[in-house]
Design an enzyme around this catalytic site. Structure first.
Site, PDB file in Angstrom:
ATOM      1  N   GLY A  49      -0.805  -4.174  -5.552  1.00  0.00           N
ATOM      2  CA  GLY A  49      -2.067  -3.446  -5.685  1.00  0.00           C
ATOM      3  C   GLY A  49      -2.143  -2.321  -4.663  1.00  0.00           C
ATOM      4  O   GLY A  49      -1.135  -1.701  -4.309  1.00  0.00           O
ATOM      5  N   SER A  50      -3.332  -2.106  -4.159  1.00  0.00           N
ATOM      6  CA  SER A  50      -3.546  -0.932  -3.296  1.00  0.00           C
ATOM      7  C   SER A  50      -2.848  -1.035  -1.958  1.00  0.00           C
ATOM      8  O   SER A  50      -2.712  -0.039  -1.264  1.00  0.00           O
ATOM      9  CB  SER A  50      -5.038  -0.734  -3.072  1.00  0.00           C
TER      10      SER A  50
END
Lengths: 656, 370
Positions: A322-323
């Site tokens: 993810g981020s």
């Protein structure tokens, strides 16, 4: 001439025949000697040996070596041994096995279970080998057995060390467990006997040769019913060496406590050496089950559990980062020069690419952001653009430099390498070319990219320490029982990523603002007194529809993973941390960041006040800041939580 | 041509074949007794007996094949055979599998072969070929024998590294037997013995701890009554308790109660002697003695040097292994892990030794042909 030569070569020389007669004499002599020897053994002294064989009462009693203990970095006990009193039976020494068993059951009560079944199951063991009937007798029973010795021929109480894990599930995946040696292991390794314990997983397995020690033994004379009369000779056992871990027991316990109510993993690394300070994987198992001999039902429960408690999520679990992956992206972009620290990209809430829109987690967009702001506020559009400029293969190259896409080499079994996709990888794996749209997913740590929590901790450590990738280790040294160092483990540099100093400093600066600025997504990790830097991530585990906000009513496997990678202190980093809350359905900033804060608080000795108190210290936390970046590749229609008003407030600060 | 064949068949030595098969039969029966205590099957279902029987038939085919080829043709390919076997020995550290702490086997799926067993015979064949063509006759100087020493040293060093001290000892003593027979000057033996006596303290340090322990155990068994010493004591009890007539087939208590180590391989003689007593043990030794004496007769009658040396070398393999094995099980020699030829369980050993008997028959059969 030639023919005579051939003839002379073929001839058998006379010397040969002479020596042959000598050989004949030797044969007769040695065979004769052998027969004399056999006569001596079998006829002259045969009756002695016959009676020895009939009363073969010399038993070889192995005294199993005490396994080495496992200590934490401060010398505190993590794995220990304690005495265990076991009830053993030698059926050959018992004239009437059923009667003896009946007497035992009468003495000990019915709760000992079906002892005759245990004896029956052991019928293929070598003769005169002990059968362990009951392990870990309590005192009352020991006294009963001892006082009724004469009614119980062939029965004895033996004391032996028992492996014990005083902290139960704590760091279970790292410590591993011991179990009875298997047939296969006995064939492969020298010196293991039926019933011996061997490290089956984790540190217990990888450091087996040091922990094990050397068995001693006694030659014991027993009487006709197997009672020990005297020890004829004895060789002392050599206890195993102790293992000193890099783990800090207090920190490990704090991390375990912080993960209460979550599944997933926490890994804390010393950013300067790659030493693992704490490693949590949840749900876990209790290694004591294995030490006492795991029951089939217990084993089945562990294996069938869908949450896979036996797997170490820290090293075996692979998740889309993810981020948190934006840290790698930012480093790659700054190094490749596709952006400068001042390059701004406009985020209007999404990017139209190909025939679809790639959304930013914030539907109304972040406006014009530079890399600093893009990290602080986890802007997706910025990184979509950066990813396009880099291309998938450059992203892969930088990821590999950070050590992603390959096992870190930690000495734990079944470590996963995760996946760092490239165009070549995709061609090989799927026989398809790489589609540019896929690069966009990769850029925000979705799509094919997967990493293990340990890898992300290592990425964080590398950013924190100025670019050195260390091999993660959890053993500091091996000590003998008298405290001398047998083996010392040293930091192992895998590579230097070779980035400009400014690149990592800029990223660290941004990561500090993620936690410490009002706009940041990780403010739940904010700690008074110590400057923490980090990056949140919310990784999509499935493409399911439904209520994406609360993800309530979603089956567990479909809920998002919450990530938080962090390090502290920002200006002189010591510790790097990863928190992964598996399928929490919450955002990284909500679920994972508070866990990280608790671990940091313990590390820096800061009392971790309750949530409300911390908020008072940290000041007002805007509602939307509680969420990490949430990325959805499927069409997303409903507004994102936090509401436009709160975001509008935040917008004012965006260009600080 | 037909007459040729008939003449060959006429000189086929049935006694060698009969002695060999008799020993193999006894071995199968004893392997059954040694393993039955643990597996409880019938004879036909006993996996080890069946495997050994399979190896015996493979060995029989090999034996017949060797008999059919004129050994003088074999002489030409002696070095090729030797080199091929050496390659196998060389391959062991690379692709070999580990058993009991040493890397000795090459795994070929259903069967695994132990190249150190094969090298015994191919070394004999190579040495025979060397001295067959050597100019020195009857009075071989050390210099003349140097290539022969090299032929011994290369596989010797490789096998020592496995580590398999016992096999190195056997191939060394077999090679020296061949050298002796080929006419190496006696004073060379004296000098070599002196050098060896000096070298022993140096080599001692290079032995593996368990090997040192074995020698120490042999010198004073009471030093280690728990480990190897215990095994020797129990083996002696087994043999001794057999007394004159034995305890009866399948009724050896030392065997059945697992007091004897390595019951079906290295210590199979203890099992046999316990169950068949002194009478049986001597009968077995008579079979071996017959094989050895018959072999020496064949060597004596051989028409050329190659044939004589091959047969003598092969005979010495059988002889030394029997003496060492019985010696170690009865406690007069250290435990060195040498099998009893034709008797102990083990496919490589059995098939190789049967091929070796084929060589003896071969040489005997062709002694009138030129």
């Amino acid at each position: 001439m030639a023919s005579t030569l051939v003839t002379s070569r073929r001839e058998v020389p006379n010397e040969f025949r002479r020596r042959l007669s000598f050989a004949l004499a030797l044969v007769v002599a040695l065979f004769g000697l052998t027969v004399v020897r056999l006569w001596h053994l079998q006829v002259s002294t045969g009756d002695e040996y016959r009676s020895l064989s009939e009363h073969n009462r010399i038993r070889l009693k192995r005294v199993r070596a005490t396994r080495g203990t496992i200590l934490d970095r401060n010398g505190d006990i993590v794995v220990d041994n304690r005495p265990s009193f076991d009830l053993v039976l030698v059926p050959e020494d018992t004239h009437d096995v059923p009667a003896t068993i009946a007497a035992l059951t009468r003495l000990l009560g019915p709760e000992v279970g079906d002892l005759s079944a245990i004896v029956a199951a052991a019928r293929n063991r070598p003769a005169f080998e002990d059968v362990v009937l009951v392990r870990d007798l309590d005192w009352e029973h020991i006294v009963k057995i001892e006082t009724h010795q004469f009614e119980l021929p062939g029965v004895s109480v033996q004391v032996g060390p028992r492996r014990t894990y005083p902290f139960g599930q704590m760091a279970a995946h790292l410590l591993g467990y011991v179990g009875e040696v298997s047939q296969q292991e006995r064939e492969q390794r020298r010196g293991y006997h039926l019933g011996d314990l061997i490290g089956k997983a984790g540190a217990e397995r990888y450091w087996e040769d040091y922990l094990r020690g050397v068995d001693g033994g006694q030659q014991v004379e027993v009487d006709s019913v197997g009672r020990r009369l005297r020890v004829l000779s004895e060789v002392d056992e050599t206890p195993g060496n102790s293992l000193v871990l890099t783990i800090d027991r207090d920190l490990q316990q704090a991390a375990e406590a912080a993960m209460e109510g979550h599944d997933g993993s926490v890994v804390a690394l010393d950013a300067r050496t790659g030493e693992i300070l704490a490693m949590v994987s949840r749900p876990a198992f209790d290694p004591n089950l294995f030490a006492r001999g795991i029951r089939l039902s217990e084993w089945k429960a562990l294996v069938d559990d869908r949450k896979r408690p036996l797997n170490s999520k820290a090293v075996q679990g692979t998740y889309p980062p993810g981020s948190t992956y934006k840290v790698v992206m930012a480093a790659a972009a700054l190094e490749e020069g596709v952006i400068t620290p001042f390059t701004t990209i406009f985020c209007g809430g999404g990017l139209f690419f190909g025939n679809r829109t790639f959304r930013c987690w914030r539907p109304q967009g972040h406006g014009a952001v530079n890399v600093h702001e893009a990290l602080v506020r986890s802007c997706d559009v910025f990184f979509y653009q950066v990813g396009q400029r880099l291309g998938v293969d450059t992203i892969a190259e930088y990821s590999h430099r950070f050590g992603l896409g390959a096992p870190t080499g930690i000495t734990l079994e079944h470590e996963s390498g995760g996946i760092i996709p490239s165009s070549a990888w995709k061609r090989q794996r799927f026989g398809e070319p790489w589609y540019p749209g896929e690069t966009l997913s990769i850029s925000i740590g979705q799509g094919y990219v997967t990493t293990t929590p340990l890898q992300m901790a290592s990425v964080m450590a590398t950013v924190a320490n100025g670019g050195v990738v260390y091999k993660p280790r959890f053993v500091k040294r091996v000590e003998s029982t008298d405290g001398a160092t047998v083996r010392e483990e040293r930091p192992e540099v895998v590579r230097d990523v070779g980035f400009k100093k400014s690149t990592l400093l800029q990223i660290r600066d941004a990561l500090s603002d993620v936690v410490n600025s009002k706009r940041g997504t990780g403010s739940n990790a904010k700690l008074p007194g110590v400057e923490v830097g980090g990056k949140t991530g919310t990784a999509q585990a499935s493409r399911a529809g439904g209520d994406k906000t609360s993800q309530k009513g979603w089956s567990r496997e479909k809920r998002d993973h919450a990530w938080f990678i962090a390090f502290a202190p920002v200006d002189n980093p010591e510790i790097a941390l990863v928190v992964l809350a598996e399928h929490s359905g919450q955002h990284g900033g909500t679920a994972a960041a508070p866990i990280a804060r608790k671990v940091f608080a313990r590390y820096f000795g800061i009392p971790d006040e309750d949530e409300a108190a911390l908020k008072r210290t940290a000041g007002f936390v805007p509602l939307h800041d509680q969420y990490g970046a949430a990325i959805r590749l499927s069409a997303l229609n409903e507004p994102y939580p936090g509401g436009a008003d709160a975001d509008a407030d935040a917008e004012d600060h965006a260009q600080d | 041509m037909r007459q040729f064949d008939r003449r060959l068949a006429y000189h086929f030595d049935w006694s060698l074949l009969a002695l060999t098969l008799a020993i193999i039969g006894g071995g199968l029966a004893t392997i059954f007794s040694a393993t039955e205590a643990r597996v409880h099957t019938g004879f036909a279902n006993n996996p080890l007996v069946m495997r050994q029987a399979f190896y015996a038939s493979v060995g029989f085919v090999g034996m017949i094949a060797v008999v059919l080829i004129d050994y003088r043709r074999l002489e030409r390919y002696a070095y090729v055979v030797y080199a091929a076997t050496l390659l196998l020995v060389l391959a062991v550290p690379l692709v070999g599998t580990v058993g009991g702490g040493a890397r000795r086997w090459i795994d070929l799926g259903p069967v695994s072969i132990q190249p150190s067993e094969l090298i015994k015979v191919s070394l004999v064949v190579a040495l025979a070929r060397y001295f067959h063509r050597s100019q020195a006759t009857g009075d071989v100087r050390l210099v003349d024998a140097l290539p022969a020493f090299a032929m011994l040293a290369v596989p010797g060093a490789l096998i020592l590294a496995q580590p398999d001290l016992g096999t190195v000892g056997v191939i060394a003593i077999v090679a020296f037997s061949v050298l002796f027979c080929a006419g190496l000057r006696l004073r060379v033996f004296v000098v070599l013995a002196a050098v060896a006596a000096l070298a022993v303290p140096l080599l001692w340090g290079h032995l593996k701890p368990y090997q040192q322990q074995r020698v120490q155990t042999f010198l004073s068994p009471e030093m280690d009554p728990l480990g190897a010493g215990y095994h020797v004591i129990q083996s002696k009890i087994a043999i001794g308790s057999g007394e004159l007539w034995g305890k009866g087939y399948l009724r050896g208590t030392q065997n059945k109660l697992n007091f004897i180590p390595e019951q079906h391989t290295d210590f199979i003689f203890s099992v046999f002697a316990e169950e068949w007593g002194f009478a049986g043990a001597v009968a077995l030794l008579v079979l071996y003695g017959g094989l050895v004496l018959r072999g020496l007769t064949v060597a004596h009658r051989a028409k050329d040097r190659f044939g004589a040396l091959v047969v003598f070398g092969v005979v010495s393999i059988v002889f030394w292994q029997v003496v060492i094995n019985v010696g170690m099980t009865s406690g007069i020699l250290p435990v060195v892990g040498i099998t009893l030829p034709f008797f102990s369980y083990g496919g490589s050993s059995l098939t190789t030794m049967m091929i070796a008997v084929g060589l003896m028959i071969n040489v005997n059969m062709r002694r009138f042909l030129f």
